[in-house]
Design an enzyme around this catalytic site. Sequence first.
Site, short mmCIF file in Angstrom:
data_model
loop_
_atom_site.label_atom_id
_atom_site.label_comp_id
_atom_site.label_asym_id
_atom_site.label_seq_id
_atom_site.Cartn_x
_atom_site.Cartn_y
_atom_site.Cartn_z
N GLY A 146 34.99 49.29 41.16
CA GLY A 146 36.29 49.54 41.64
C GLY A 146 36.40 48.87 42.98
O GLY A 146 37.27 49.33 43.95
N ASP A 169 43.69 38.14 28.33
CA ASP A 169 43.53 37.22 29.25
C ASP A 169 44.43 36.08 28.96
O ASP A 169 44.35 34.95 29.50
CB ASP A 169 42.12 36.55 29.47
CG ASP A 169 41.00 37.61 29.92
OD1 ASP A 169 39.93 37.57 29.36
OD2 ASP A 169 41.36 38.55 30.54
N ASN A 205 46.13 41.80 35.73
CA ASN A 205 44.68 42.02 35.66
C ASN A 205 43.92 40.78 36.51
O ASN A 205 44.70 39.85 36.62
CB ASN A 205 44.37 41.61 34.01
CG ASN A 205 42.91 41.57 33.91
OD1 ASN A 205 42.11 42.62 34.48
ND2 ASN A 205 42.38 40.95 33.05
N ASN A 258 37.78 45.94 43.36
CA ASN A 258 39.18 45.38 43.55
C ASN A 258 40.16 46.74 43.74
O ASN A 258 40.98 46.33 44.47
CB ASN A 258 39.63 44.84 42.02
CG ASN A 258 38.88 43.33 41.96
OD1 ASN A 258 39.43 42.40 42.66
ND2 ASN A 258 37.98 43.12 41.15
N GLU A 261 38.61 37.24 44.61
CA GLU A 261 39.48 38.26 43.77
C GLU A 261 40.05 39.36 44.81
O GLU A 261 41.11 39.76 44.84
CB GLU A 261 38.52 38.89 42.73
CG GLU A 261 37.90 38.08 41.62
CD GLU A 261 37.37 39.21 41.00
OE1 GLU A 261 37.57 40.27 40.46
OE2 GLU A 261 36.26 38.32 40.54
N HIS A 304 40.87 38.30 36.55
CA HIS A 304 39.71 37.71 35.59
C HIS A 304 39.03 36.85 36.54
O HIS A 304 39.65 35.75 37.32
CB HIS A 304 40.43 36.95 34.66
CG HIS A 304 39.41 36.39 33.53
ND1 HIS A 304 38.61 37.43 32.71
CD2 HIS A 304 38.79 35.34 33.37
CE1 HIS A 304 37.98 36.61 32.21
NE2 HIS A 304 37.83 35.44 32.40
#
Length: 206
Positions: free
Chosen positions: A11, A149, A106, A13, A178, A108
């Site tokens: 977690g 993706d 999302n 992000n 990120e 990646h």
Amino acid sequence: LKLGVLVSGGGTNLQAVIDSIEQGKTRGEVRVVISSNPEAYALKRAQKYGIPGIYIGRRDFTTREGYEGEMIKVLKGYGVELVLLAGFMTVLSPGFVSEFRNRIMNIHPALIPAFCGKGFYGRRVHEAVLEYGVKVTGATVHFVDEGTDTGPIILQEAVPVLDDDTVDSLAERVLKVEHRLYPEAVRLYSEGRLKIEGRRVRILRG
Ligand code: GRF
């Protein structure tokens, strides 16, 4: 902007998005965190901020529709307007995506369309990057569509691959990007500055 975050692991992000809200950089509220893993540390992060953290496991449902239906019910119940996949390790069906058309993001850990798609997640992405010998990798934030993706790309940032990089050193460097990129994408969305035109996402001036 009411956010719902789907997680499976550490977690970090999720934490980056919470931090950007706490710092007043992003006008939003994480209404609920749903984890596919009951042990995910991400659930503890949510708890610390008084954010409802709910484990919903595929194994508790006989069908994928039932599993996804439960997640959709919870997300809608909390009035979620934008769903963030953050280290979420389950592929979502077109049915789920159509419930939140162009309202799922999302992140990646590579420069899509490189090193992405089925099987390319987490450490595996960086292993493939090192195996291939590319000199540049990076991170991508994108809208989620029916593919894996494959949705319209919102933000990307390049990260150099160094000669002495290991999976760990590379993963750490990409993860830092990120943690900057994802909150930035959420902020732009919250300010209504992301315009999807076909496959492309235009960032309108603030
Ligand atoms: C990391 O590999 C990250 O690159 C990807 O998901 C994994 C875990 O992220 N986005 P998090 O720490 O659970 O947010």
